[in-house]
Design an enzyme around this catalytic site. Structure first.
Site, PDB file in Angstrom:
ATOM      1  NE  ARG A 175     -32.786  14.126 -15.016  1.00 49.64           N
ATOM      2  CZ  ARG A 175     -34.054  13.719 -15.243  1.00 49.64           C
ATOM      3  NH1 ARG A 175     -35.033  14.595 -15.400  1.00 49.64           N
ATOM      4  NH2 ARG A 175     -34.334  12.447 -15.263  1.00 49.64           N
ATOM      5  CB  SER A 225     -27.214   9.939 -14.494  1.00 49.17           C
ATOM      6  OG  SER A 225     -28.026   8.833 -14.264  1.00 49.17           O
ATOM      7  CD  GLU A 295     -28.596  14.444 -14.621  1.00 48.93           C
ATOM      8  OE1 GLU A 295     -28.781  13.694 -15.602  1.00 48.93           O
ATOM      9  OE2 GLU A 295     -29.125  14.247 -13.514  1.00 48.93           O
TER      10      GLU A 295
END
Ligand SMILES: Cc1cc2nc3c(=O)[nH]c(=O)nc-3n(C[C@H](O)[C@H](O)[C@H](O)COP(=O)(O)OP(=O)(O)OC[C@H]3O[C@@H](n4cnc5c(N)ncnc54)[C@H](O)[C@@H]3O)c2cc1C
Length: 302
Positions: A175, A225, A295
């Site tokens: 990520r 998420s 995130e």
């Protein structure tokens, strides 16, 4: 709002590509966020000139794709928001590769690839972002990530020059890429895929779609998420074990279906979501001594 910038941008863009006081809740999957002073949707042929004007006037620039990983502050975004989106969606097939503009949605690109009998993008078909945003985030799911299929990208660098970079030069990891640090704007890229029967590809995409529907609270606005996966743990499980299923601040809540998702139950503000995220981090830290890292990217004024 800088009227000189607005006038100059008006010389480059059509009326329907240039908005003022644009509500960012219309452009984020969380459906929150105040107004952008100026919001533009350039074509590939216009984007370098748009950035040049902003630079000349010292105007702050924020790049937005599909807004599916963004939390925009309730006070909005000052300066110019550049939407790399619906006006940059060209996709071309060349042999086993896909040449793709940054505003193309992953779903659309995966469908083009599947119909052409090119496999490799199935994992990404349900991620609701653009190709540009997916490269920035090295988006991934179900054992695949952008890093696995990316050959190269064309970016606009901070001097306003177009550069071709290999995937290796983007330092892609879980990520993460170096694109935000380097202040690159992703214009387009090349993906390496491999031949397979279209029916096999489409069937696997359908299987993954069903999994998402079953596991994720897609009926509510969210940014997917909320937290990165901490080494050795799953964020959702830690949050659930900490007793936070359904825990809420205002209309921002931990999804009962998937505790890794913070959802907007209707009228959540960015402030509610931030407060909830901070509380989750604090409680999980206290109970398990694990530090959750968001995130989701915060932009604008809170
Ligand atoms: C329901 C749901 C499910 C999700 N599932 C997944 C999943 O399975 N896996 C996963 O990895 N993510 C998932 N996400 C998160 C999100 O979809 C991805 O991170 C996606 O890649 C973000 O793309 P975007 O176009 O929406 O980017 P945005 O959210 O608009 O932007 C993300 C970041 O990239 C920057 N950016 C965007 N475009 C460009 C560009 N062209 N050039 C330079 N910078 C740019 C922005 O400034 C920002 O910092 C999910 C989100 C939702 C809402």
């Amino acid at each position: 709002m800088n009227q000189d910038v607005l006038r100059k941008l008006g010389e480059i863009l059509d009326k329907d590509q240039l908005m003022t006081e644009e509500p960012m809740q219309k452009h984020t999957t969380f459906r929150v966020g105040g107004n952008a002073d100026i919001f533009v949707i350039p074509k590939a042929s216009e984007i370098a000139d748009v950035i040049k004007v902003c630079k000349r006037f010292g105007e702050q620039v924020t790049i937005v794709g599909n807004g599916s990983n963004l939390l925009v502050g309730d006070k909005g975004i000052r300066g110019v928001v550049v939407n790399v989106g619906k006006n940059m969606r060209n996709v071309e097939i060349e042999g086993d590769t896909l040449k793709i503009e940054a505003g193309t949605t992953l779903a659309a690109a995966a469908m083009v690839a599947a119909k052409a009998g090119l496999s490799g993008m199935e994992f990404a078909s349900g991620i609701p972002g653009t190709f540009g945003g997916a490269v920035v985030m090295n988006a991934g799911a179900y054992g695949g990530e952008i890093k696995d299929i990316l050959v190269s990208v064309n970016v606009l660098d901070k001097e306003g020059q177009v550069r071709q970079l290999s995937a290796q030069e983007l330092e892609l990891s879980y990520r993460h890429s170096n694109i935000l640090e380097q202040k690159y704007l992703v214009l387009s890229g090349v993906l390496q895929l491999n031949k397979k029967e279209p029916d096999t590809i489409l069937a696997y995409m359908e299987e993954l779609r069903a999994k998402r529907l079953e596991k994720q609270p897609l009926e509510y606005p969210s940014a997917g998420s909320t937290f990165k996966r901490p080494k050795g743990y799953f964020a959702g499980k830690l949050i659930m074990d900490a007793g936070l299923r359904g825990f809420s601040v205002g209309d921002a809540a931990v999804s009962a279906k998937h505790c890794g998702f913070v959802i907007n139950k209707g009228n959540a503000t960015a402030t509610d979501i931030c407060e909830l995220i901070d509380k989750i981090i604090q409680i999980v830290q206290e109970k398990y001594q694990v530090t959750l890292e968001p995130e989701v990217k915060k932009v604008g004024e809170f």
